[in-house]
Scaffold this motif. Structure first.
Motif, PDB file in Angstrom:
ATOM      1  N   CYS A  47       3.202 -26.898 -41.692  1.00 42.08           N
ATOM      2  CA  CYS A  47       2.805 -27.711 -40.543  1.00 42.08           C
ATOM      3  C   CYS A  47       2.846 -26.878 -39.268  1.00 42.08           C
ATOM      4  CB  CYS A  47       3.758 -28.902 -40.436  1.00 42.08           C
ATOM      5  SG  CYS A  47       3.489 -29.983 -39.024  1.00 42.08           S
ATOM      6  N   HIS A  48       2.006 -27.240 -38.315  1.00 42.45           N
ATOM      7  CA  HIS A  48       1.986 -26.522 -37.045  1.00 42.45           C
ATOM      8  C   HIS A  48       3.344 -26.603 -36.339  1.00 42.45           C
ATOM      9  CE1 HIS A  48       0.604 -25.353 -32.974  1.00 42.45           C
ATOM     10  NE2 HIS A  48      -0.312 -24.683 -33.648  1.00 42.45           N
ATOM     11  N   THR A  49       4.094 -27.673 -36.588  1.00 40.14           N
ATOM     12  CA  THR A  49       5.416 -27.789 -35.985  1.00 40.14           C
ATOM     13  C   THR A  49       6.347 -26.689 -36.497  1.00 40.14           C
ATOM     14  OG1 THR A  49       5.119 -30.178 -35.808  1.00 40.14           O
ATOM     15  CG2 THR A  49       7.356 -29.356 -35.577  1.00 40.14           C
ATOM     16  N   ASP A  50       6.236 -26.338 -37.776  1.00 44.69           N
ATOM     17  CA  ASP A  50       7.025 -25.218 -38.293  1.00 44.69           C
ATOM     18  C   ASP A  50       6.707 -23.948 -37.514  1.00 44.69           C
ATOM     19  OD1 ASP A  50       8.263 -26.611 -40.561  1.00 44.69           O
ATOM     20  OD2 ASP A  50       6.261 -26.621 -41.440  1.00 44.69           O
ATOM     21  N   TRP A  51       5.430 -23.716 -37.304  1.00 40.65           N
ATOM     22  CA  TRP A  51       4.990 -22.512 -36.572  1.00 40.65           C
ATOM     23  C   TRP A  51       5.510 -22.531 -35.135  1.00 40.65           C
ATOM     24  CZ3 TRP A  51       1.862 -21.237 -32.407  1.00 40.65           C
ATOM     25  CH2 TRP A  51       1.427 -19.912 -32.352  1.00 40.65           C
ATOM     26  N   GLU A  52       5.453 -23.689 -34.495  1.00 43.33           N
ATOM     27  CA  GLU A  52       5.905 -23.790 -33.113  1.00 43.33           C
ATOM     28  C   GLU A  52       7.400 -23.499 -32.987  1.00 43.33           C
ATOM     29  OE1 GLU A  52       4.467 -23.985 -30.362  1.00 43.33           O
ATOM     30  OE2 GLU A  52       2.447 -24.685 -30.743  1.00 43.33           O
ATOM     31  N   TYR A  53       8.194 -24.024 -33.916  1.00 46.20           N
ATOM     32  CA  TYR A  53       9.627 -23.766 -33.840  1.00 46.20           C
ATOM     33  C   TYR A  53       9.961 -22.308 -34.135  1.00 46.20           C
ATOM     34  CZ  TYR A  53      11.032 -28.600 -33.150  1.00 46.20           C
ATOM     35  OH  TYR A  53      11.222 -29.851 -32.619  1.00 46.20           O
ATOM     36  N   LEU A  54       9.105 -21.659 -34.906  1.00 43.48           N
ATOM     37  CA  LEU A  54       9.337 -20.249 -35.213  1.00 43.48           C
ATOM     38  C   LEU A  54       8.958 -19.347 -34.045  1.00 43.48           C
ATOM     39  CD1 LEU A  54      10.110 -18.059 -37.238  1.00 43.48           C
ATOM     40  CD2 LEU A  54       7.784 -18.177 -38.152  1.00 43.48           C
ATOM     41  N   TYR A  55       7.788 -19.601 -33.438  1.00 38.49           N
ATOM     42  CA  TYR A  55       7.271 -18.704 -32.400  1.00 38.49           C
ATOM     43  C   TYR A  55       7.300 -19.298 -30.996  1.00 38.49           C
ATOM     44  CZ  TYR A  55       5.708 -15.894 -36.318  1.00 38.49           C
ATOM     45  OH  TYR A  55       5.681 -15.133 -37.450  1.00 38.49           O
ATOM     46  N   ASP A  56       7.144 -20.639 -30.883  1.00 40.04           N
ATOM     47  CA  ASP A  56       7.246 -21.348 -29.605  1.00 40.04           C
ATOM     48  C   ASP A  56       6.518 -20.619 -28.480  1.00 40.04           C
ATOM     49  OD1 ASP A  56       7.886 -23.293 -27.816  1.00 40.04           O
ATOM     50  OD2 ASP A  56       9.955 -22.686 -27.535  1.00 40.04           O
ATOM     51  N   THR A  57       5.215 -20.440 -28.667  1.00 36.30           N
ATOM     52  CA  THR A  57       4.432 -19.650 -27.720  1.00 36.30           C
ATOM     53  C   THR A  57       4.321 -20.303 -26.356  1.00 36.30           C
ATOM     54  OG1 THR A  57       2.439 -20.676 -28.652  1.00 36.30           O
ATOM     55  CG2 THR A  57       3.100 -18.531 -29.522  1.00 36.30           C
ATOM     56  N   HIS A  58       4.414 -21.635 -26.284  1.00 34.36           N
ATOM     57  CA  HIS A  58       4.289 -22.273 -24.966  1.00 34.36           C
ATOM     58  C   HIS A  58       5.641 -22.803 -24.464  1.00 34.36           C
ATOM     59  CE1 HIS A  58       4.528 -26.235 -26.816  1.00 34.36           C
ATOM     60  NE2 HIS A  58       3.517 -25.948 -27.601  1.00 34.36           N
ATOM     61  N   LYS A  59       6.720 -22.426 -25.142  1.00 29.19           N
ATOM     62  CA  LYS A  59       8.073 -22.763 -24.689  1.00 29.19           C
ATOM     63  C   LYS A  59       8.280 -24.261 -24.527  1.00 29.19           C
ATOM     64  CE  LYS A  59       8.716 -18.370 -24.531  1.00 29.19           C
ATOM     65  NZ  LYS A  59       9.387 -17.715 -25.679  1.00 29.19           N
ATOM     66  N   GLY A  60       7.705 -25.033 -25.418  1.00 27.01           N
ATOM     67  CA  GLY A  60       7.851 -26.481 -25.318  1.00 27.01           C
ATOM     68  C   GLY A  60       8.826 -27.067 -26.320  1.00 27.01           C
ATOM     69  N   MET A  61       9.526 -26.205 -27.069  1.00 24.17           N
ATOM     70  CA  MET A  61      10.432 -26.689 -28.099  1.00 24.17           C
ATOM     71  C   MET A  61      11.886 -26.396 -27.747  1.00 24.17           C
ATOM     72  SD  MET A  61       8.391 -28.077 -30.192  1.00 24.17           S
ATOM     73  CE  MET A  61       6.643 -28.053 -30.620  1.00 24.17           C
ATOM     74  N   LYS A  62      12.757 -27.295 -28.143  1.00 25.41           N
ATOM     75  CA  LYS A  62      14.184 -27.057 -27.989  1.00 25.41           C
ATOM     76  C   LYS A  62      14.616 -25.981 -28.981  1.00 25.41           C
ATOM     77  CE  LYS A  62      15.069 -31.863 -26.674  1.00 25.41           C
ATOM     78  NZ  LYS A  62      15.707 -33.151 -27.083  1.00 25.41           N
ATOM     79  N   SER A  63      15.628 -25.235 -28.605  1.00 29.54           N
ATOM     80  CA  SER A  63      16.096 -24.171 -29.491  1.00 29.54           C
ATOM     81  C   SER A  63      16.782 -24.760 -30.715  1.00 29.54           C
ATOM     82  CB  SER A  63      17.054 -23.247 -28.743  1.00 29.54           C
ATOM     83  OG  SER A  63      18.200 -23.968 -28.312  1.00 29.54           O
ATOM     84  N   ARG A  64      16.689 -24.060 -31.830  1.00 28.55           N
ATOM     85  CA  ARG A  64      17.347 -24.429 -33.063  1.00 28.55           C
ATOM     86  C   ARG A  64      18.261 -23.289 -33.494  1.00 28.55           C
ATOM     87  NH1 ARG A  64      14.998 -28.712 -32.056  1.00 28.55           N
ATOM     88  NH2 ARG A  64      14.353 -30.285 -33.552  1.00 28.55           N
ATOM     89  N   PRO A  65      19.353 -23.590 -34.184  1.00 26.91           N
ATOM     90  CA  PRO A  65      20.239 -22.520 -34.637  1.00 26.91           C
ATOM     91  C   PRO A  65      19.618 -21.732 -35.785  1.00 26.91           C
ATOM     92  CG  PRO A  65      21.008 -24.636 -35.464  1.00 26.91           C
ATOM     93  CD  PRO A  65      19.874 -24.933 -34.537  1.00 26.91           C
ATOM     94  N   PHE A  66      19.943 -20.461 -35.858  1.00 29.82           N
ATOM     95  CA  PHE A  66      19.477 -19.583 -36.918  1.00 29.82           C
ATOM     96  C   PHE A  66      20.689 -18.941 -37.581  1.00 29.82           C
ATOM     97  CE2 PHE A  66      15.837 -20.148 -34.232  1.00 29.82           C
ATOM     98  CZ  PHE A  66      14.729 -20.019 -35.057  1.00 29.82           C
ATOM     99  N   PRO A  67      20.546 -18.503 -38.844  1.00 27.82           N
ATOM    100  CA  PRO A  67      19.360 -18.489 -39.699  1.00 27.82           C
ATOM    101  C   PRO A  67      18.956 -19.899 -40.114  1.00 27.82           C
ATOM    102  CG  PRO A  67      21.270 -17.829 -40.961  1.00 27.82           C
ATOM    103  CD  PRO A  67      21.711 -17.910 -39.538  1.00 27.82           C
ATOM    104  N   LEU A  68      17.684 -20.045 -40.419  1.00 27.64           N
ATOM    105  CA  LEU A  68      17.094 -21.364 -40.607  1.00 27.64           C
ATOM    106  C   LEU A  68      16.081 -21.311 -41.743  1.00 27.64           C
ATOM    107  CD1 LEU A  68      16.541 -24.266 -39.317  1.00 27.64           C
ATOM    108  CD2 LEU A  68      14.817 -23.132 -37.913  1.00 27.64           C
ATOM    109  N   VAL A  69      16.043 -22.370 -42.536  1.00 26.93           N
ATOM    110  CA  VAL A  69      14.952 -22.569 -43.492  1.00 26.93           C
ATOM    111  C   VAL A  69      14.066 -23.672 -42.945  1.00 26.93           C
ATOM    112  CG1 VAL A  69      14.279 -23.292 -45.804  1.00 26.93           C
ATOM    113  CG2 VAL A  69      16.221 -21.758 -45.514  1.00 26.93           C
ATOM    114  N   LEU A  70      12.831 -23.325 -42.608  1.00 31.34           N
ATOM    115  CA  LEU A  70      11.872 -24.286 -42.080  1.00 31.34           C
ATOM    116  C   LEU A  70      11.287 -25.140 -43.209  1.00 31.34           C
ATOM    117  CD1 LEU A  70      10.121 -21.867 -39.583  1.00 31.34           C
ATOM    118  CD2 LEU A  70      11.421 -23.908 -38.931  1.00 31.34           C
ATOM    119  N   GLY A  71      10.294 -25.962 -42.845  1.00 30.21           N
ATOM    120  CA  GLY A  71       9.608 -26.804 -43.817  1.00 30.21           C
ATOM    121  C   GLY A  71      10.112 -28.236 -43.775  1.00 30.21           C
ATOM    122  N   HIS A  72       9.183 -29.177 -43.681  1.00 33.81           N
ATOM    123  CA  HIS A  72       9.575 -30.587 -43.597  1.00 33.81           C
ATOM    124  C   HIS A  72       8.518 -31.519 -44.166  1.00 33.81           C
ATOM    125  CE1 HIS A  72       7.096 -29.758 -40.102  1.00 33.81           C
ATOM    126  NE2 HIS A  72       6.866 -31.057 -39.992  1.00 33.81           N
TER     127      HIS A  72
END
Length: 391
Positions: A47-72
């Protein structure tokens, strides 16, 4: 099942730091605790949301802790259940959900919302009810994205964040109902309640936007305008029901002015499916005064949209839609039924398939605008109930 109560070693795509490529690692998935279910993930959408949380090119996402397994956005088979789980059994086909449904709280009992908050705060920071994740790698806790983490061959989720579905459903298709398709489709028919013979504009023609177009078509809207800067999406949009497609870069005026002119006053419904505050404002301004409705389905967390108050005072409605307004555990099985009864398209969203070790290719396809949905197969042998291919 022979693995019940044991730690399962398997493969997962782990993100060690934001902005870095996913790394296929051997991870350990602990057994489920009380009110938890361990699932063998068979297929997952990227999903595009996975990509946004990984790269957050427009800085519109809250930070998430890492290491992380994406996918939802996934589907799988129950491997084992924890104590006090009464509604699931090993072998059940299921869709994990980032939006819970406990069935007991005021929000679940209300027909006005789908915003259950069971385990919500923990899920947003990557842990389950006890404050820990069930996934670990190299002796380190790995956080679970939105409480799901479907880029892992096995995962553990709360029993309130899981939908049991019919046994004959193809998991590599219905996995898309875990996020994108449900979100866009519901934004049109559940949140927006698009009416017959109405005019609609859908901003953004990714999976969410195409699903919104499908919803407008099902609602028998008369005019459905698809809007995107990537003309390669236009053919798909017409397949799902768009009556016209336009590219904002083809005009020397704001796209909302173009839409208002084309529709002689604005559309009845505008659906924003990008997650951009600028486009959200444009979508609102493309609607007709007196009764126009703008539904925001695109996701962003930290940015603000600009709203000219007069646009609302003149009778427009601005609404947000989360997971399409569906009560997750209750409604997702019904959407699966609709797909099985040929009332809902899913196959047409899938433009690519890849194996887990090719997941970075799927992210590249998404980033380059070449895919609508890539489905990742997590195992060499799909839809089996044992961990024979776990490592």
């Amino acid at each position: 099942m022979k693995t019940a109560g044991q730690v399962i070693k398997c493969k997962a795509a782990v993100v060690w730091e934001p902005g870095r490529a996913l790394v296929i690692e051997e991870v350990e998935v602990a057994p489920p605790k009380a009110h938890e279910v361990r699932i063998k993930i068979v297929a997952t959408g990227v999903c595009h949301t996975d990509w946004e949380y990984l790269y957050d090119t427009h800085k519109g996402m809250k930070s998430r802790p890492f290491p992380l397994v994406l996918g939802h956005e996934a589907a799988g088979i129950v491997e084992s259940v924890g104590p006090d789980v009464t509604t699931f059994s090993p072998g059940d086909k299921v869709i994990p959900l980032f939006l819970p449904y406990c069935g007991e709280c005021e929000r679940c009992r209300s027909p006005k919302t789908n915003h259950c908050r069971k385990n919500w705060e923990n899920a947003q920071v990557g842990v389950l009810a006890d404050g820990t994740s069930r996934i670990s790698c190299k002796g380190q806790q790995v956080y679970q994205f939105l409480g799901v983490s479907s880029f892992c061959q096995y995962t553990v989720v709360p029993d309130t964040s899981l939908a049991k579905i019919r046994a004959d459903a193809p998991l590599d298709k219905v996995c898309l109902l875990g996020c994108g398709v449900s979100t866009g489709y519901g934004a049109a028919i559940k949140t927006g309640k698009v009416e017959k013979d109405s005019s609609c504009a859908v901003f953004g023609l990714g999976a969410v936007g195409l699903a919104a177009i499908m919803g407008c078509k099902v609602a028998m809207a008369k005019t459905i305008i698809g809007i995107d800067i990537n003309p390669e999406n236009f053919e798909k949009a017409r397949l799902f029901g768009a009556t016209e497609c336009i590219n904002p870069t083809d005009f020397n005026k704001p796209i909302q002015e173009v839409v208002v002119e084309k529709t002689k006053g604005g559309v009845d419904y505008a659906l924003e499916c990008v997650g951009s505050p600028v486009i959200m404002s444009a979508a609102l301004e493309s609607t007709a005064d007196a009764w126009g409705m703008c539904v925001i389905a695109g996701w962003t967390e930290t940015e603000s949209m600009s709203v000219l108050v007069e646009k609302l005072l003149m009778g427009r409605t601005l609404k947000g839609s989360y997971f399409g307004g569906w009560k997750s555990v209750l409604d997702v099985p019904k959407l699966v039924d609709d797909y099985m009864d040929n009332k809902l398209k899913l196959d047409e969203f899938i433009t690519h398939t890849r194996q887990l070790n090719q997941i970075n290719e799927a992210f590249d396809l998404l980033k380059d605008g070449k895919s609508v949905r890539t489905v990742i197969y997590l195992h060499d042998s799909q839809e089996t109930d044992g961990p024979s291919d776990a490592i």
